[in-house]
Scaffold this active site. Structure first.
Site, PDB file in Angstrom:
ATOM      1  N   SER A   8       0.840  -1.202   0.000  1.00  0.00           N
ATOM      2  CA  SER A   8       0.000   0.000   0.000  1.00  0.00           C
ATOM      3  C   SER A   8       0.869   1.243   0.000  1.00  0.00           C
ATOM      4  CB  SER A   8      -0.903   0.022   1.233  1.00  0.00           C
ATOM      5  OG  SER A   8      -1.604   1.250   1.334  1.00  0.00           O
ATOM      6  N   TYR A  55      -1.519   0.395  10.279  1.00  0.00           N
ATOM      7  CA  TYR A  55      -1.662  -0.237   8.966  1.00  0.00           C
ATOM      8  C   TYR A  55      -0.467   0.127   8.086  1.00  0.00           C
ATOM      9  CZ  TYR A  55      -3.688  -1.226   4.342  1.00  0.00           C
ATOM     10  OH  TYR A  55      -3.922  -1.699   3.071  1.00  0.00           O
TER      11      TYR A  55
END
Length: 249
Positions: free
Chosen positions: A141, A154
């Site tokens: 990501s 995250y």
């Protein structure tokens, strides 16, 4: 007609993985989908068969749980008859505020998004090294490019995964084994269902899947998808801390 590729998808009900699998199904490839929900796996498998896949197998397995991972992975490879492409596509966005209040939830997110994914990547890497060729594709990501107050847990997991994949790419540099780290930005999927959408930064899962397929063909080590996230994250990574700290992102 080219020989069907043998494709293992860990996270077979991921929307991005499903859209990419559709591209491969139309070519008559063989696929093994692994995931936790047998009902969803069955629906995805039926769709891929209808689109022309030579064979679609399914396996119910909680990939975040790595107990017995080597044995489970060996069983996946045996059922498929080998691996040409492995796609690791599972993960959880999680509730950042809940993780701040509950370290068990924090640990679960880190374990799912980094530790377990790294273990499966290593198992795939060993199989491809033994075979002498193949491709590992893993979804990381853009969140891993710089820690931000809104999702640093995250982001930290994805940063670790990106570095792990970078190391694997270096390990296999100059060989027929390819490692592709995929760094999507905002993608309209069930994972982001709770996030308000709209604007030019959002992409569809179909767009990301097409970018992934191009990266596989071109043997790219890292892709930002859509492409403009490369520039966006270049700026964010290089902002002076005094400026960055004033941003509410």
């Amino acid at each position: 007609m080219p020989e069907p590729k043998k494709i293992l998808i860990l996270g077979g009900t991921s929307t991005i993985a499903e859209r990419w699998a559709r591209l491969r199904a139309t070519r008559g490839d063989r696929l093994l989908l692994v995931g936790r929900d047998p009902g969803k796996l069955s629906i995805v498998a039926d769709d891929l068969r209808a689109r022309g896949a030579a064979e679609v197998l399914v396996a119910e397995s909680d990939l975040a749980d790595t107990d017995g991972a080597p044995q489970r992975f060996a069983a996946f490879v045996e059922r498929l008859g080998g691996i040409d492409v492995a796609f690791i596509a599972y993960g959880v966005l999680g509730d950042h505020a809940a993780g701040q209040a509950d370290t068990n939830r924090l640990e679960q997110g880190l374990r799912t998004n980094f530790l377990s994914a790294a273990i499966w990547c290593e198992l795939v890497a060993g199989a491809l090294e033994t075979a002498g060729a193949g491709t590992l594709v893993t979804i990381s990501s853009v969140a891993g490019d710089r820690g931000r107050r809104s999702n640093y847990a995250y982001g930290a997991a994805k940063a670790g995964l990106s570095v792990f994949l970078d190391g694997l790419a270096h390990r296999f540099a100059g060989t027929p084994v390819t490692v592709v780290a995929v760094k999507p930005g905002f993608v309209d999927t069930p994972m982001t269902a709770h996030v308000q959408k709209g604007g030019p930064l959002w992409a569809t899962a179909e767009r990301v899947a097409e970018d992934i397929e191009r990266a596989i063909v071109k043997r790219r080590a890292v892709i930002y998808t859509p492409w403009f996230w490369w520039g966006v994250m270049l700026i964010i990574r290089n902002l002076p801390r005094a400026v960055f700290n004033r941003l509410n992102i």
